[in-house]
Design an enzyme around this catalytic site. Structure first.
Site, short mmCIF file in Angstrom:
data_model
loop_
_atom_site.label_atom_id
_atom_site.label_comp_id
_atom_site.label_asym_id
_atom_site.label_seq_id
_atom_site.Cartn_x
_atom_site.Cartn_y
_atom_site.Cartn_z
N ASP A 494 0.69 -1.30 0.05
CA ASP A 494 -0.01 -0.07 -0.12
C ASP A 494 0.76 1.33 -0.07
O ASP A 494 0.26 2.30 -0.38
CB ASP A 494 -0.83 -0.02 1.18
CG ASP A 494 -1.87 -0.90 1.24
OD1 ASP A 494 -2.61 -1.22 0.28
OD2 ASP A 494 -2.32 -1.23 2.34
C1 GLC Z 1 -1.75 -4.42 5.17
C2 GLC Z 1 -3.07 -4.34 4.13
C3 GLC Z 1 -2.91 -5.06 3.10
C4 GLC Z 1 -1.74 -4.68 2.33
C5 GLC Z 1 -0.47 -5.04 3.26
C6 GLC Z 1 0.86 -4.43 2.79
O1 GLC Z 1 -1.60 -5.70 5.62
O2 GLC Z 1 -4.16 -5.05 4.99
O3 GLC Z 1 -3.90 -4.97 2.09
O4 GLC Z 1 -1.58 -5.61 1.00
O5 GLC Z 1 -0.64 -4.05 4.45
O6 GLC Z 1 0.84 -3.05 2.36
#
Ligand code: GLC
Length: 808
Positions: A494
């Site tokens: 993210d």
């Molecule tokens: C968190 C989020 C997930 C994302 C991960 C890496 O665990 O819930 O959707 O892929 O972070 O950023």
């Protein structure tokens, strides 16, 4: 006289605890009772449990803190929780006991009164769907069992009190909950309004929270809070109960020894019963409180009557235990490593069930207002429960498919009560549908699902297969300058936000994932007979292979992405973020490189990313915020995606190692981050020693090894998948159940029991040559079969599967 369970009250450690667990300073695993036993209340963070599963959810900490909601923590929150509060887990579900002769008072959950620990006997047992908190203070033993009965929209607090002193004692017992005005955002923000609308009253011994006018809850919905004994008094108004310039630790009503009989018309609504309790010497009494959500007074009344009898509570708790036993029986293990058994048989599966229900919506770290059911998260979460809940998984997948647009792109999340989806633009999201649907069909053999119609967001309908086709097609259509997928706002990470004005940033990892997805579609097409699109998928497979290897092979490992200006990320040429774990692991999982490349990239992952606490996501972390890299640099080095040990991504490395046949390494990675291991260093790890956290701080941080964001994380489903499907190697496939272990060479054997498509498979694997991978022979019900795919029986019978590892 009340029947109770005072035999093992407080600090009486069962002999059944397994050896390694004694080292933990806060708690240990009671394997036989499937409980984690917390032996002191002052854990480094609140150690919580989730009660309820599908509709009613109650979170409870080891000191009684936490909140409840029905279906949706944003739109129908029942109990309040104050985020960023100190102490962290208030308010909660509290019971105060006030001694009428000494005027001393205490909490039966230690918080919020916080008596001196040396005078306070304590034990908390988090079980599967229930939590028992015991106290021993002033010669009064108490035990509260909190649980949500199966399929009921209420929580039960079953309380026993025993007088161990030599004289008769008189008490006042106060309950305490703080109601949330259903709409959690408004409850937290719009006080000029909310403080004038509350309504909570006490009628006929029951407290009702009746605040109305909320579209998703309040019009007909209400909360009732009842107890099976007559009241001395009560309170429904928080300020009256607590009193001015006080808090939950020293409420005026408790100090005074009776409730004020306040009703809430405006203000902050609470529920507090006050009961007179007399206990002869050695007498034990049992009380039952219930708190539930309903839209019908008659229904609420039925439940209030049902739980008048403590036996009803006991019976429901028994049913809950049976449910979990049956659930866990569907996939169980006996390996040479007892700690692995503990995780894989019980706690990891329990956490998977919880993340399946609540995705990333509501925990002590997720506020329940911002994130609903994550699209990519929920697609992944199905993996951890599929063998036990295929029908529920199917419904969930349909909800997810309904969040796909006609062009194949998707919402990023949706809310369970309103079913409204929101956000988009994450480049990986559509591809996770391929993961969930192919796994669902492999588990069930339900190929007909592919022809079921589901509406797209716009309203037009398409078959499930059409949804998948469009998902893959959409991601393939979004290409950047190197022919790799555009990264969009972000991909799985993210915080890797590379897009700039050129809209040209690309994700190598999405290229690898697309490669995997296209291959998965080819397998699905062959298995289902829907072969007409195979050539399209083949084109994607060769395109992604060519582009990823041409532009993203960095000599020893794979580059992770390209910025908007075409600058590599996760490359030797970078100053920071030189190597990224997931671009190595998925190269192997997708099978996108030559064998030497795949071995090299995983070796480099070990060399640069491994540490005593697990594999870090990137190295070295970013030290400053660079808008061209995105949110990565907003975290301190070593935290979260910026070089934290992301427990969600570690199992991808374990899976990759099993594909390469390196079982010792896969298992080493598995054990490093397993909660049972972390429980031995609880003072460093800090979050619960029985569930995975989202991440553990990496070596660049000042507190390496410190975990954060426990419970709701993809770590649950993927660690379970890594151990069960890849290390132990038992996984569903279109034609049967594959047994393909990749284990530590030191293991002689292991056993597993698995329910699969209407039959029980009792699997025994022996490893006479002490190898990691390779199946020499498979024998089913006494007959040799010629492959390691055990056929589908669907006869509700047990089948013996004997596997000998070795060279064929
Ligand atoms: C968190 C989020 C997930 C994302 C991960 C890496 O665990 O819930 O959707 O892929 O972070 O950023």
């Amino acid at each position: 006289m009340i029947k109770g369970n005072s035999r093992n009250l407080v600090n009486s450690k069962s002999k059944k605890q397994i050896k390694t667990e004694k080292t933990s300073s806060y708690g240990w695993f009671d394997k036989d009772n499937k409980e984690f036993v917390i032996t002191r209340p002052d854990t480094p963070t609140p150690w919580i449990n989730y009660l309820g599963s599908d509709e009613y959810c109650a979170m409870i900490s080891n000191t009684g803190g936490g909140y409840s909601f029905h279906k949706d923590p944003r739109n129908r929150r029942l109990l309040r929780y104050r985020y960023n509060n100190i102490p962290a887990d208030r308010p909660g579900r509290y019971l105060y006991l006030k001694d009428e002769s000494s005027n001393d008072y205490w909490s039966l959950t230690w918080q919020p009164v916080l008596k001196n620990l040396k005078d306070y006997g304590y034990e908390c047992r988090h079980g599967l769907g229930y939590t028992k908190i015991k106290s021993n203070y002033s010669n009064i033993l108490s035990e509260i069992s909190y649980f949500v009965p199966l399929n009921e929209n209420l929580e039960v607090w079953s309380v026993s009190l025993k007088n161990q002193s030599k004289t008769k004692r008189r008490f006042k017992l106060f309950s305490y909950v703080e109601f949330c005005l259903f709409e959690a955002v408004m409850d937290m923000t719009d006080f000029q309004y909310t403080l004038n609308i509350a309504k909570a009253v006490c009628q006929n011994n029951t407290i009702y929270h009746l605040t109305g006018y909320f579209p998703y809850a309040g019009r007909n919905g209400f909360v009732y809070f009842a107890v099976n004994n007559p009241l001395n008094s009560f309170d429904c108004d928080r300020e009256t109960f607590i009193g001015p310039y006080r808090n939950e630790s020293n409420p005026l009503a408790v100090e005074k020894g009776s409730g004020f009989k306040s009703q809430a018309h405006g203000g902050n609504p609470i529920g507090s019963h006050c009961l007179s309790v007399e206990l002869d010497k050695n007498e034990e009494k049992q009380l039952v409180f219930i708190l539930g959500y309903s839209e019908n007074m008659k229904e609420a009344d039925t439940f209030i009557k049902k739980y008048k009898y403590p036996e009803a509570a006991l019976k429901e708790l028994g049913k809950l235990k049976d449910y979990w036993q049956k659930y866990l029986d569907k996939f169980s293990f006996e390996t040479p490593d007892k700690e692995t058994d503990l995780m894989a048989n019980t706690w990891n599966q329990y956490q998977c069930r919880t993340t399946f229900s609540w995705s990333r919506s509501a925990s002590f770290y997720e506020s329940g207002i911002g994130r609903g059911m994550g699209f990519r998260d929920s697609n992944q979460d199905v993996l951890g429960v599929l063998h036990a809940l295929p029908e529920r998984v199917k419904l969930r997948i349909k909800e997810l498919l309904a969040n796909e647009f006609e062009n194949g792109s998707c919402h990023h999340q949706f809310f369970p009560l309103t079913k409204k989806g929101e956000k988009g633009g994450y480049s990986d999201d559509p591809l996770w549908l391929i993961l969930s649907v192919t796994h669902y069909i492999k588990e069930t053999g339900d190929f007909a699902f592919l022809d079921e119609e589901v509406a797209f967001v716009e309203g037009s309908k398409g078959s499930v297969y059409e949804h998948l086709l469009r998902a893959v097609g959409y991601v393939f259509s979004q290409k950047g300058p190197h022919g790799l997928p555009l990264i969009g706002f972000a991909d799985w990470n993210d915080c890797l936000n590379l897009m700039g004005p050129k809209k040209a940033a690309e994700s190598v990892w999405v290229g690898q994932f697309l490669h995997w997805a296209a291959r998965a579609m080819i397998d699905l097409a062959r298995a289902s007979g829907k072969t007409k699109d195979i050539s399209k998928f083949e084109e994607i497979v060769s395109w992604t292979k060519e582009k990823v290897n041409k532009y993203a092979w960095d000599g020893d490992w794979y580059i992770r992405a390209f910025t908007d200006d075409g600058v590599p990320v996760g490359s030797k040429s970078c100053k920071e973020g030189k190597i990224d774990l997931i671009a190595q692991a998925w190269a192997v999982i997708g099978g996108i490189g030559e064998k030497e490349q795949l071995i090299s990239c995983m070796d480099m992952a070990k060399k640069y990313l491994d540490c005593e606490h697990g594999l870090m996501l990137i190295a070295p972390p970013y030290t400053t915020f660079d808008p061209k890299i995105g949110a990565m640099g907003t975290f301190a080095p070593g935290l979260k995606e910026n070089g934290g040990i992301f427990c969600h991504a570690n199992p991808w490395a374990m899976i990759a190692e099993t594909i390469l046949g390196r079982g010792d390494l896969a298992f080493e990675y598995y054990k490093k981050i397993a909660p049972v291991t972390r429980n031995k260093i609880a003072d460093i790890h800090k979050t619960e020693g029985y569930v995975y956290a989202q991440f553990i701080a990496g070596t660049s941080h000042s507190e390496p090894g410190r975990a954060r964001n426990s419970w709701l994380t993809g770590s649950a489903t993927w660690n379970f998948t890594a151990i069960s499907n890849y290390i132990l190697g038992i996984r569903a496939d279109y034609k049967g159940l594959i047994v393909d272990p990749c284990i530590p060479r030191g293991w002689n054997d292991f056993k597993a029991k698995r329910y699969f498509r209407g039959a029980w498979y009792n699997i025994e694997v022996t490893n006479p040559k002490h190898i990691s991978k390779g199946v020499k022979s498979v024998n089913v019900d006494g007959k040799a079969i010629n492959s390691n795919v055990v056929p589908v029986f669907n006869d509700q019978k047990e089948h013996k599967v004997k596997v000998i590892m070795g060279e064929k």
